[in-house]
Design a protein around this motif. Structure first.
Motif, PDB file in Angstrom:
ATOM      1  N   GLU A  53      -5.720  11.399   1.308  1.00  0.00           N
ATOM      2  CA  GLU A  53      -6.891  11.283   0.449  1.00  0.00           C
ATOM      3  C   GLU A  53      -7.595  12.634   0.369  1.00  0.00           C
ATOM      4  N   GLU A  54      -8.154  12.924  -0.774  1.00  0.00           N
ATOM      5  CA  GLU A  54      -8.895  14.163  -0.945  1.00  0.00           C
ATOM      6  C   GLU A  54      -9.985  14.264   0.128  1.00  0.00           C
ATOM      7  N   GLY A  55     -10.038  15.415   0.791  1.00  0.00           N
ATOM      8  CA  GLY A  55     -11.022  15.632   1.851  1.00  0.00           C
ATOM      9  C   GLY A  55     -10.512  15.313   3.237  1.00  0.00           C
ATOM     10  N   GLN A  56      -9.401  14.568   3.333  1.00  0.00           N
ATOM     11  CA  GLN A  56      -8.815  14.285   4.638  1.00  0.00           C
ATOM     12  C   GLN A  56      -7.861  15.402   5.037  1.00  0.00           C
ATOM     13  N   SER A  57      -7.372  15.354   6.298  1.00  0.00           N
ATOM     14  CA  SER A  57      -6.398  16.341   6.753  1.00  0.00           C
ATOM     15  C   SER A  57      -4.991  15.785   6.596  1.00  0.00           C
ATOM     16  N   ALA A  58      -4.026  16.678   6.514  1.00  0.00           N
ATOM     17  CA  ALA A  58      -2.615  16.294   6.412  1.00  0.00           C
ATOM     18  C   ALA A  58      -1.823  17.132   7.408  1.00  0.00           C
ATOM     19  N   THR A  59      -0.917  16.481   8.157  1.00  0.00           N
ATOM     20  CA  THR A  59      -0.148  17.177   9.188  1.00  0.00           C
ATOM     21  C   THR A  59       1.348  16.979   8.980  1.00  0.00           C
ATOM     22  N   HIS A  93      -4.442  12.150  -3.120  1.00  0.00           N
ATOM     23  CA  HIS A  93      -5.034  11.106  -3.951  1.00  0.00           C
ATOM     24  C   HIS A  93      -6.551  11.235  -3.957  1.00  0.00           C
ATOM     25  N   ALA A  94      -7.131  10.819  -5.054  1.00  0.00           N
ATOM     26  CA  ALA A  94      -8.601  10.804  -5.163  1.00  0.00           C
ATOM     27  C   ALA A  94      -9.020   9.477  -5.769  1.00  0.00           C
ATOM     28  N   PRO A  95     -10.047   8.842  -5.213  1.00  0.00           N
ATOM     29  CA  PRO A  95     -10.509   7.565  -5.758  1.00  0.00           C
ATOM     30  C   PRO A  95     -11.150   7.764  -7.125  1.00  0.00           C
ATOM     31  N   PRO A  96     -11.257   6.704  -7.902  1.00  0.00           N
ATOM     32  CA  PRO A  96     -11.856   6.818  -9.237  1.00  0.00           C
ATOM     33  C   PRO A  96     -13.315   7.275  -9.181  1.00  0.00           C
ATOM     34  N   VAL A  97     -13.679   8.104 -10.139  1.00  0.00           N
ATOM     35  CA  VAL A  97     -15.067   8.552 -10.304  1.00  0.00           C
ATOM     36  C   VAL A  97     -15.426   8.404 -11.785  1.00  0.00           C
ATOM     37  N   LEU A  98     -16.485   7.646 -12.059  1.00  0.00           N
ATOM     38  CA  LEU A  98     -16.904   7.412 -13.444  1.00  0.00           C
ATOM     39  C   LEU A  98     -17.365   8.712 -14.110  1.00  0.00           C
ATOM     40  N   THR A  99     -16.833   8.976 -15.297  1.00  0.00           N
ATOM     41  CA  THR A  99     -17.260  10.139 -16.071  1.00  0.00           C
ATOM     42  C   THR A  99     -17.981   9.733 -17.357  1.00  0.00           C
ATOM     43  N   VAL A 100     -17.699   8.525 -17.839  1.00  0.00           N
ATOM     44  CA  VAL A 100     -18.387   7.996 -19.021  1.00  0.00           C
ATOM     45  C   VAL A 100     -18.820   6.565 -18.712  1.00  0.00           C
TER      46      VAL A 100
END
Length: 445
Positions: free
Chosen positions: A145-151, A222-229
Protein backbone atom coordinates in the motif's frame (compact mmCIF):
# COMPACT_ATOMS: atom_id res chain seq x y z
CA UNK A 1 99.63 -52.26 -4.91
CA UNK A 2 98.86 -51.62 -8.59
CA UNK A 3 95.32 -50.16 -9.15
CA UNK A 4 94.98 -49.28 -5.43
CA UNK A 5 92.73 -46.31 -6.30
CA UNK A 6 90.32 -48.63 -7.98
CA UNK A 7 90.47 -51.27 -5.31
CA UNK A 8 90.23 -48.95 -2.34
CA UNK A 9 86.44 -48.87 -1.96
CA UNK A 10 86.06 -52.53 -2.70
CA UNK A 11 88.83 -53.44 -0.22
CA UNK A 12 87.14 -51.31 2.43
CA UNK A 13 83.80 -53.03 1.83
CA UNK A 14 85.49 -56.43 1.97
CA UNK A 15 87.19 -55.61 5.26
CA UNK A 16 83.87 -54.54 6.73
CA UNK A 17 82.30 -57.76 5.57
CA UNK A 18 85.10 -59.85 7.06
CA UNK A 19 84.87 -58.04 10.36
CA UNK A 20 81.11 -58.59 10.42
CA UNK A 21 81.60 -62.26 9.67
CA UNK A 22 84.16 -62.66 12.46
CA UNK A 23 81.86 -60.94 14.89
CA UNK A 24 78.84 -63.06 14.09
CA UNK A 25 80.56 -66.36 13.60
CA UNK A 26 81.71 -68.32 10.59
CA UNK A 27 79.06 -68.93 8.00
CA UNK A 28 76.57 -66.24 9.30
CA UNK A 29 74.97 -63.86 6.66
CA UNK A 30 74.77 -60.12 7.37
CA UNK A 31 71.22 -58.57 7.52
CA UNK A 32 72.16 -55.23 5.90
CA UNK A 33 74.99 -53.94 3.84
CA UNK A 34 75.49 -50.16 3.90
CA UNK A 35 77.80 -48.68 1.39
CA UNK A 36 79.27 -45.24 1.23
CA UNK A 37 77.02 -44.43 -1.83
CA UNK A 38 73.59 -44.39 0.02
CA UNK A 39 72.02 -40.95 0.85
CA UNK A 40 68.94 -39.88 2.86
CA UNK A 41 66.20 -38.17 0.73
CA UNK A 42 66.45 -34.38 0.45
CA UNK A 43 63.43 -32.37 -0.72
CA UNK A 44 64.46 -30.13 -3.61
CA UNK A 45 61.02 -28.89 -4.73
CA UNK A 46 58.31 -27.92 -2.25
CA UNK A 47 54.61 -28.15 -3.21
CA UNK A 48 52.94 -24.77 -3.62
CA UNK A 49 49.55 -23.72 -2.24
CA UNK A 50 46.90 -23.61 -4.93
CA UNK A 51 43.39 -22.20 -5.41
CA UNK A 52 40.88 -23.75 -7.81
CA UNK A 53 37.16 -23.67 -8.45
CA UNK A 54 34.90 -26.54 -7.47
CA UNK A 55 34.92 -29.23 -10.17
CA UNK A 56 38.36 -28.31 -11.48
CA UNK A 57 41.60 -30.28 -11.05
CA UNK A 58 44.09 -29.25 -8.39
CA UNK A 59 47.77 -30.14 -8.83
CA UNK A 60 50.69 -30.22 -6.46
CA UNK A 61 54.29 -31.13 -7.34
CA UNK A 62 57.31 -32.01 -5.21
CA UNK A 63 60.76 -33.53 -5.82
CA UNK A 64 63.63 -34.94 -3.77
CA UNK A 65 67.13 -36.39 -4.24
CA UNK A 66 68.49 -39.43 -2.47
CA UNK A 67 70.46 -42.67 -3.02
CA UNK A 68 68.94 -44.94 -3.89
CA UNK A 69 66.23 -42.82 -5.61
CA UNK A 70 63.48 -42.37 -3.04
CA UNK A 71 59.87 -43.39 -3.50
CA UNK A 72 57.12 -40.79 -2.90
CA UNK A 73 53.83 -40.99 -1.09
CA UNK A 74 51.41 -38.06 -0.94
CA UNK A 75 49.46 -37.37 2.24
CA UNK A 76 46.78 -34.90 3.31
CA UNK A 77 45.74 -33.33 6.61
CA UNK A 78 42.31 -31.99 7.47
CA UNK A 79 43.37 -30.65 10.88
CA UNK A 80 46.10 -28.18 10.06
CA UNK A 81 48.86 -30.84 10.12
CA UNK A 82 48.02 -32.51 13.42
CA UNK A 83 47.60 -35.85 11.63
CA UNK A 84 48.13 -37.09 8.08
CA UNK A 85 46.39 -39.64 5.87
CA UNK A 86 47.62 -41.19 2.62
CA UNK A 87 46.22 -39.99 -0.71
CA UNK A 88 45.04 -42.98 -2.69
CA UNK A 89 47.23 -43.41 -5.76
CA UNK A 90 49.45 -40.50 -4.83
CA UNK A 91 52.84 -42.08 -5.66
CA UNK A 92 54.23 -39.73 -8.28
CA UNK A 93 56.03 -36.43 -7.93
CA UNK A 94 53.00 -34.67 -9.34
CA UNK A 95 49.67 -35.12 -7.56
CA UNK A 96 46.49 -34.29 -9.49
CA UNK A 97 43.15 -34.21 -7.70
CA UNK A 98 40.28 -34.25 -10.17
CA UNK A 99 36.83 -32.74 -9.63
CA UNK A 100 37.68 -31.08 -6.34
CA UNK A 101 34.90 -30.24 -3.92
CA UNK A 102 34.52 -27.39 -1.48
CA UNK A 103 34.82 -29.95 1.33
CA UNK A 104 38.47 -30.31 0.32
CA UNK A 105 39.12 -26.63 0.92
CA UNK A 106 41.56 -26.03 3.80
CA UNK A 107 43.39 -29.36 3.43
CA UNK A 108 47.16 -29.51 3.51
CA UNK A 109 49.01 -31.77 1.10
CA UNK A 110 52.60 -33.00 1.47
CA UNK A 111 54.93 -35.50 -0.20
CA UNK A 112 56.91 -38.01 1.87
CA UNK A 113 60.04 -39.38 0.24
CA UNK A 114 61.66 -42.65 1.43
CA UNK A 115 64.64 -44.87 0.64
CA UNK A 116 66.86 -47.31 2.55
CA UNK A 117 68.75 -44.41 4.02
CA UNK A 118 65.75 -42.57 5.53
CA UNK A 119 62.64 -40.47 5.10
CA UNK A 120 61.95 -36.79 4.34
CA UNK A 121 58.60 -34.95 4.07
CA UNK A 122 57.86 -31.75 2.18
CA UNK A 123 56.12 -28.78 3.66
CA UNK A 124 52.32 -28.86 3.67
CA UNK A 125 50.68 -26.94 0.80
CA UNK A 126 47.22 -25.48 1.29
CA UNK A 127 44.36 -26.32 -1.09
CA UNK A 128 41.66 -23.68 -1.41
CA UNK A 129 38.51 -24.60 -3.33
CA UNK A 130 36.22 -21.79 -4.40
CA UNK A 131 32.65 -22.03 -5.66
CA UNK A 132 30.90 -19.32 -7.62
CA UNK A 133 27.67 -17.85 -6.21
CA UNK A 134 24.44 -19.74 -6.73
CA UNK A 135 21.14 -18.03 -5.90
CA UNK A 136 19.39 -20.08 -3.24
CA UNK A 137 16.44 -17.75 -2.62
CA UNK A 138 14.92 -15.61 -5.34
CA UNK A 139 13.22 -12.30 -4.50
CA UNK A 140 9.45 -12.38 -4.87
CA UNK A 141 7.18 -9.81 -6.49
CA UNK A 142 5.58 -7.58 -3.85
CA UNK A 143 2.42 -5.54 -3.55
CA UNK A 144 2.37 -2.78 -0.97
CA UNK A 145 0.00 0.00 0.00
CA UNK A 146 1.16 3.52 -0.69
CA UNK A 147 3.06 4.80 2.36
CA UNK A 148 3.88 1.33 3.67
CA UNK A 149 7.30 -0.37 3.49
CA UNK A 150 8.22 -3.19 1.13
CA UNK A 151 10.97 -5.76 1.74
CA UNK A 152 12.63 -7.98 -0.85
CA UNK A 153 14.89 -10.89 0.15
CA UNK A 154 17.47 -12.88 -1.80
CA UNK A 155 20.25 -15.25 -0.71
CA UNK A 156 23.04 -17.17 -2.41
CA UNK A 157 25.61 -19.82 -1.55
CA UNK A 158 29.26 -19.76 -2.58
CA UNK A 159 32.83 -20.16 -1.33
CA UNK A 160 33.99 -17.73 -0.20
CA UNK A 161 30.66 -16.30 0.97
CA UNK A 162 29.47 -13.91 -1.75
CA UNK A 163 28.75 -10.24 -1.29
CA UNK A 164 25.46 -8.82 -2.54
CA UNK A 165 24.47 -5.62 -4.33
CA UNK A 166 20.83 -4.80 -5.04
CA UNK A 167 19.96 -3.14 -8.33
CA UNK A 168 16.87 -1.37 -9.67
CA UNK A 169 15.42 -1.02 -13.15
CA UNK A 170 13.03 1.75 -14.12
CA UNK A 171 12.62 0.60 -17.76
CA UNK A 172 11.29 -2.96 -17.46
CA UNK A 173 14.72 -4.52 -17.12
CA UNK A 174 16.42 -2.86 -20.08
CA UNK A 175 18.99 -1.24 -17.82
CA UNK A 176 19.91 -1.59 -14.15
CA UNK A 177 21.50 0.69 -11.58
CA UNK A 178 23.01 -0.13 -8.20
CA UNK A 179 21.05 1.02 -5.15
CA UNK A 180 23.42 2.87 -2.86
CA UNK A 181 24.01 1.08 0.43
CA UNK A 182 21.83 -1.93 -0.51
CA UNK A 183 24.34 -4.66 0.36
CA UNK A 184 22.35 -7.01 2.61
CA UNK A 185 20.16 -9.98 1.79
CA UNK A 186 17.10 -7.90 2.78
CA UNK A 187 16.21 -4.79 0.80
CA UNK A 188 13.64 -2.62 2.58
CA UNK A 189 11.97 0.27 0.80
CA UNK A 190 10.36 2.57 3.38
CA UNK A 191 7.15 4.44 2.65
CA UNK A 192 6.71 3.44 -0.99
CA UNK A 193 5.07 5.85 -3.42
CA UNK A 194 3.02 5.42 -6.56
CA UNK A 195 6.07 6.52 -8.56
CA UNK A 196 7.77 3.26 -7.53
CA UNK A 197 4.98 1.03 -8.80
CA UNK A 198 6.23 -1.18 -11.64
CA UNK A 199 9.92 -0.85 -10.79
CA UNK A 200 11.98 -4.05 -10.79
CA UNK A 201 14.58 -5.12 -8.24
CA UNK A 202 17.29 -7.82 -8.34
CA UNK A 203 20.29 -8.95 -6.29
CA UNK A 204 23.76 -9.46 -7.77
CA UNK A 205 26.04 -11.83 -5.81
CA UNK A 206 29.83 -11.82 -6.27
CA UNK A 207 32.87 -13.65 -4.95
CA UNK A 208 36.35 -14.53 -6.20
CA UNK A 209 34.95 -17.43 -8.22
CA UNK A 210 32.28 -15.55 -10.14
CA UNK A 211 28.95 -13.75 -10.13
CA UNK A 212 25.27 -14.69 -10.06
CA UNK A 213 22.21 -12.52 -10.53
CA UNK A 214 18.78 -13.22 -9.12
CA UNK A 215 15.58 -13.09 -11.11
CA UNK A 216 13.94 -9.65 -11.13
CA UNK A 217 11.04 -8.95 -8.76
CA UNK A 218 8.43 -6.29 -9.48
CA UNK A 219 7.05 -3.85 -6.92
CA UNK A 220 3.38 -2.98 -7.26
CA UNK A 221 2.07 -0.08 -5.20
CA UNK A 222 -1.64 0.20 -4.48
CA UNK A 223 -3.51 3.30 -3.38
CA UNK A 224 -7.06 3.41 -2.00
CA UNK A 225 -9.69 5.46 -3.83
CA UNK A 226 -9.69 9.22 -3.31
CA UNK A 227 -12.64 11.32 -4.50
CA UNK A 228 -11.69 13.98 -7.05
CA UNK A 229 -15.19 14.95 -8.24
CA UNK A 230 -18.17 15.07 -5.90
CA UNK A 231 -21.76 14.79 -7.18
CA UNK A 232 -23.79 18.00 -6.80
CA UNK A 233 -27.38 18.38 -5.63
CA UNK A 234 -29.62 19.26 -8.56
CA UNK A 235 -33.11 20.64 -9.12
CA UNK A 236 -35.02 19.85 -12.32
CA UNK A 237 -38.58 20.04 -13.54
CA UNK A 238 -40.80 17.02 -13.89
CA UNK A 239 -39.86 14.81 -16.87
CA UNK A 240 -36.51 16.50 -17.36
CA UNK A 241 -33.31 14.44 -17.44
CA UNK A 242 -30.72 14.91 -14.74
CA UNK A 243 -27.15 13.73 -14.35
CA UNK A 244 -24.87 13.28 -11.37
CA UNK A 245 -21.13 12.86 -11.78
CA UNK A 246 -18.35 11.58 -9.55
CA UNK A 247 -14.73 10.57 -10.03
CA UNK A 248 -11.91 9.13 -7.95
CA UNK A 249 -8.28 8.17 -8.27
CA UNK A 250 -6.76 4.92 -6.98
CA UNK A 251 -4.46 2.06 -7.95
CA UNK A 252 -5.64 -0.25 -9.26
CA UNK A 253 -8.37 1.82 -10.85
CA UNK A 254 -11.37 1.64 -8.54
CA UNK A 255 -14.71 0.20 -9.56
CA UNK A 256 -17.72 2.50 -9.21
CA UNK A 257 -21.21 1.72 -7.97
CA UNK A 258 -23.91 4.36 -7.65
CA UNK A 259 -26.28 4.06 -4.68
CA UNK A 260 -29.62 5.61 -3.79
CA UNK A 261 -31.31 6.50 -0.51
CA UNK A 262 -35.02 7.24 -0.29
CA UNK A 263 -35.02 7.91 3.47
CA UNK A 264 -32.65 10.86 3.88
CA UNK A 265 -29.54 8.66 4.03
CA UNK A 266 -30.90 6.15 6.51
CA UNK A 267 -30.22 3.24 4.17
CA UNK A 268 -28.57 2.92 0.77
CA UNK A 269 -29.13 0.51 -2.12
CA UNK A 270 -27.05 -0.18 -5.23
CA UNK A 271 -28.56 1.03 -8.51
CA UNK A 272 -28.43 -1.80 -11.02
CA UNK A 273 -26.06 -1.15 -13.93
CA UNK A 274 -25.00 2.25 -12.56
CA UNK A 275 -21.20 1.74 -12.72
CA UNK A 276 -20.08 4.69 -14.86
CA UNK A 277 -18.80 8.04 -13.62
CA UNK A 278 -21.99 9.72 -14.74
CA UNK A 279 -25.41 8.66 -13.52
CA UNK A 280 -28.30 9.88 -15.68
CA UNK A 281 -31.98 9.80 -14.83
CA UNK A 282 -33.77 10.16 -18.14
CA UNK A 283 -37.10 11.51 -16.89
CA UNK A 284 -37.37 12.78 -13.33
CA UNK A 285 -40.55 12.06 -11.41
CA UNK A 286 -42.12 14.01 -8.56
CA UNK A 287 -41.93 10.84 -6.47
CA UNK A 288 -38.12 10.95 -6.84
CA UNK A 289 -37.84 14.41 -5.34
CA UNK A 290 -35.72 14.27 -2.20
CA UNK A 291 -33.93 11.08 -3.18
CA UNK A 292 -30.21 11.11 -2.51
CA UNK A 293 -27.46 9.66 -4.67
CA UNK A 294 -23.87 8.81 -3.92
CA UNK A 295 -20.97 7.03 -5.64
CA UNK A 296 -19.02 4.23 -3.93
CA UNK A 297 -15.49 3.59 -5.29
CA UNK A 298 -13.75 0.32 -4.40
CA UNK A 299 -10.42 -1.35 -5.14
CA UNK A 300 -8.22 -3.89 -3.34
CA UNK A 301 -6.85 -1.15 -1.11
CA UNK A 302 -10.13 0.19 0.22
CA UNK A 303 -13.35 2.04 -0.41
CA UNK A 304 -14.34 5.68 -0.65
CA UNK A 305 -17.86 7.02 -0.81
CA UNK A 306 -18.83 10.39 -2.19
CA UNK A 307 -20.98 12.95 -0.44
CA UNK A 308 -24.70 12.55 -1.01
CA UNK A 309 -26.33 14.66 -3.71
CA UNK A 310 -30.06 15.41 -3.48
CA UNK A 311 -32.42 15.36 -6.43
CA UNK A 312 -35.23 17.93 -6.27
CA UNK A 313 -38.01 17.54 -8.80
CA UNK A 314 -39.99 20.75 -9.05
CA UNK A 315 -43.51 21.18 -10.39
CA UNK A 316 -42.77 24.82 -11.08
CA UNK A 317 -39.91 26.90 -12.42
CA UNK A 318 -40.23 30.34 -10.91
CA UNK A 319 -37.69 33.13 -10.74
CA UNK A 320 -37.65 36.08 -8.33
CA UNK A 321 -38.34 39.60 -9.47
CA UNK A 322 -38.27 42.88 -7.56
CA UNK A 323 -38.73 46.61 -8.00
CA UNK A 324 -38.42 49.79 -5.97
CA UNK A 325 -35.48 51.11 -3.97
CA UNK A 326 -32.06 49.61 -4.68
CA UNK A 327 -29.73 51.77 -2.63
CA UNK A 328 -28.57 48.65 -0.78
CA UNK A 329 -28.79 46.39 -3.89
CA UNK A 330 -31.86 44.70 -2.49
CA UNK A 331 -33.26 44.08 -5.99
CA UNK A 332 -30.47 41.54 -6.58
CA UNK A 333 -30.02 42.14 -10.31
CA UNK A 334 -26.37 43.15 -9.91
CA UNK A 335 -26.96 46.74 -10.99
CA UNK A 336 -25.93 49.86 -9.10
CA UNK A 337 -29.10 51.71 -9.92
CA UNK A 338 -30.65 53.42 -6.89
CA UNK A 339 -34.10 52.20 -7.80
CA UNK A 340 -36.18 50.47 -10.43
CA UNK A 341 -39.74 51.50 -11.30
CA UNK A 342 -40.28 48.21 -13.16
CA UNK A 343 -39.72 44.58 -12.10
CA UNK A 344 -36.18 43.24 -12.60
CA UNK A 345 -35.08 39.63 -12.22
CA UNK A 346 -32.81 38.65 -9.37
CA UNK A 347 -29.69 37.06 -10.84
CA UNK A 348 -29.14 33.29 -10.87
CA UNK A 349 -32.28 32.12 -9.11
CA UNK A 350 -34.31 29.17 -10.38
CA UNK A 351 -37.20 27.13 -9.02
CA UNK A 352 -38.07 29.84 -6.51
CA UNK A 353 -40.86 28.80 -4.17
CA UNK A 354 -41.00 31.83 -1.83
CA UNK A 355 -39.57 35.30 -1.37
CA UNK A 356 -39.35 37.72 1.57
CA UNK A 357 -38.44 41.40 1.74
CA UNK A 358 -36.70 42.97 4.72
CA UNK A 359 -36.09 46.67 5.37
CA UNK A 360 -33.04 46.78 3.10
CA UNK A 361 -32.41 43.11 2.21
CA UNK A 362 -34.22 40.29 0.41
CA UNK A 363 -34.61 36.51 0.74
CA UNK A 364 -35.61 33.71 -1.61
CA UNK A 365 -36.36 30.05 -0.98
CA UNK A 366 -35.82 27.57 -3.83
CA UNK A 367 -37.29 24.11 -4.35
CA UNK A 368 -34.23 22.33 -3.00
CA UNK A 369 -34.73 23.93 0.43
CA UNK A 370 -31.84 26.36 0.04
CA UNK A 371 -32.17 30.01 1.16
CA UNK A 372 -30.61 32.86 -0.83
CA UNK A 373 -30.04 36.38 0.54
CA UNK A 374 -28.86 39.72 -0.88
CA UNK A 375 -28.81 43.45 -0.18
CA UNK A 376 -27.79 45.23 3.01
CA UNK A 377 -25.77 43.20 5.52
CA UNK A 378 -24.89 45.76 8.16
CA UNK A 379 -26.33 43.57 10.93
CA UNK A 380 -25.42 40.21 9.42
CA UNK A 381 -28.91 39.69 8.03
CA UNK A 382 -27.56 37.85 4.95
CA UNK A 383 -26.30 35.06 7.23
CA UNK A 384 -22.95 34.61 5.45
CA UNK A 385 -20.77 35.45 8.45
CA UNK A 386 -19.84 38.90 7.18
CA UNK A 387 -21.32 42.42 7.01
CA UNK A 388 -20.61 43.37 3.38
CA UNK A 389 -23.48 44.29 1.07
CA UNK A 390 -24.29 41.73 -1.67
CA UNK A 391 -25.71 42.94 -4.99
CA UNK A 392 -26.73 39.43 -6.19
CA UNK A 393 -28.28 36.44 -4.39
CA UNK A 394 -25.96 34.06 -2.51
CA UNK A 395 -26.86 30.90 -0.62
CA UNK A 396 -26.95 31.13 3.16
CA UNK A 397 -24.29 28.66 4.34
CA UNK A 398 -25.33 25.78 6.58
CA UNK A 399 -29.05 25.87 5.82
CA UNK A 400 -30.83 22.99 4.09
CA UNK A 401 -34.27 21.49 4.09
CA UNK A 402 -35.89 24.88 4.63
CA UNK A 403 -39.67 24.96 4.20
CA UNK A 404 -40.49 28.65 4.76
CA UNK A 405 -38.77 32.02 5.15
CA UNK A 406 -39.52 35.46 6.62
CA UNK A 407 -37.63 38.76 6.81
CA UNK A 408 -37.73 41.47 9.46
CA UNK A 409 -36.34 44.96 9.10
CA UNK A 410 -32.75 43.80 9.65
CA UNK A 411 -33.04 40.12 10.51
CA UNK A 412 -34.04 36.88 8.74
CA UNK A 413 -35.93 33.71 9.68
CA UNK A 414 -36.12 30.17 8.22
CA UNK A 415 -38.35 27.23 9.16
CA UNK A 416 -36.70 23.82 8.75
CA UNK A 417 -38.45 20.62 7.84
CA UNK A 418 -38.02 19.31 11.38
CA UNK A 419 -39.85 22.32 12.81
CA UNK A 420 -36.78 24.24 13.97
CA UNK A 421 -36.68 27.99 13.36
CA UNK A 422 -33.30 29.50 12.47
CA UNK A 423 -32.67 33.24 12.86
CA UNK A 424 -29.83 35.65 12.06
CA UNK A 425 -29.11 39.39 11.79
CA UNK A 426 -30.07 42.24 14.12
CA UNK A 427 -30.96 41.26 17.69
CA UNK A 428 -31.16 44.58 19.46
CA UNK A 429 -34.75 43.91 20.48
CA UNK A 430 -34.27 40.15 20.91
CA UNK A 431 -35.52 39.46 17.36
CA UNK A 432 -33.50 36.21 17.13
CA UNK A 433 -35.28 34.70 20.11
CA UNK A 434 -32.16 33.06 21.53
CA UNK A 435 -32.29 34.75 24.92
CA UNK A 436 -29.67 37.41 24.10
CA UNK A 437 -29.55 40.81 22.42
CA UNK A 438 -26.35 40.11 20.50
CA UNK A 439 -26.67 40.15 16.71
CA UNK A 440 -25.54 37.08 14.72
CA UNK A 441 -24.10 37.00 11.20
CA UNK A 442 -24.89 33.27 10.89
CA UNK A 443 -28.14 31.33 11.52
CA UNK A 444 -28.74 30.29 15.12
CA UNK A 445 -31.43 27.99 16.45
Amino acid sequence: MPGSKLWGPALLALMCLLQLGLATGAGARPALIVTSENAVPNVTQQPVATTVKEGETASFEAAATGTPAPTVKWEFSSNSGASWSPVSGGTANKLSIANVKTTFSGRLYRATFKNVAGTASSEGALLTVQKGPSVSKQPLALTAEEGQSATFEATATGVPAPTVQWERSTDAGVSWGAIEGAKASLLTLPSVTMAQSGLEYRAVFHNAAGEATSAPATLTVHAPPVLTVQPQSTTVEVAQSVSFEAAATGTPEPALQWEISTNSGGTWSAIGGATANQLTIASAKVSESGDEYRAAFTNVSGKATSAAATLTVATFHYTAVGWGQNLFRQLGDGSSNSLSAAPVTAAGLHFVSAVAAGGRHSLALVASGTVYAWGNNEDGQLGNGGTATANTPAAVPGLSGVKAIAAGANHSLALLGNGTVMAWGDNEGGELGNGTTKESAVPVG
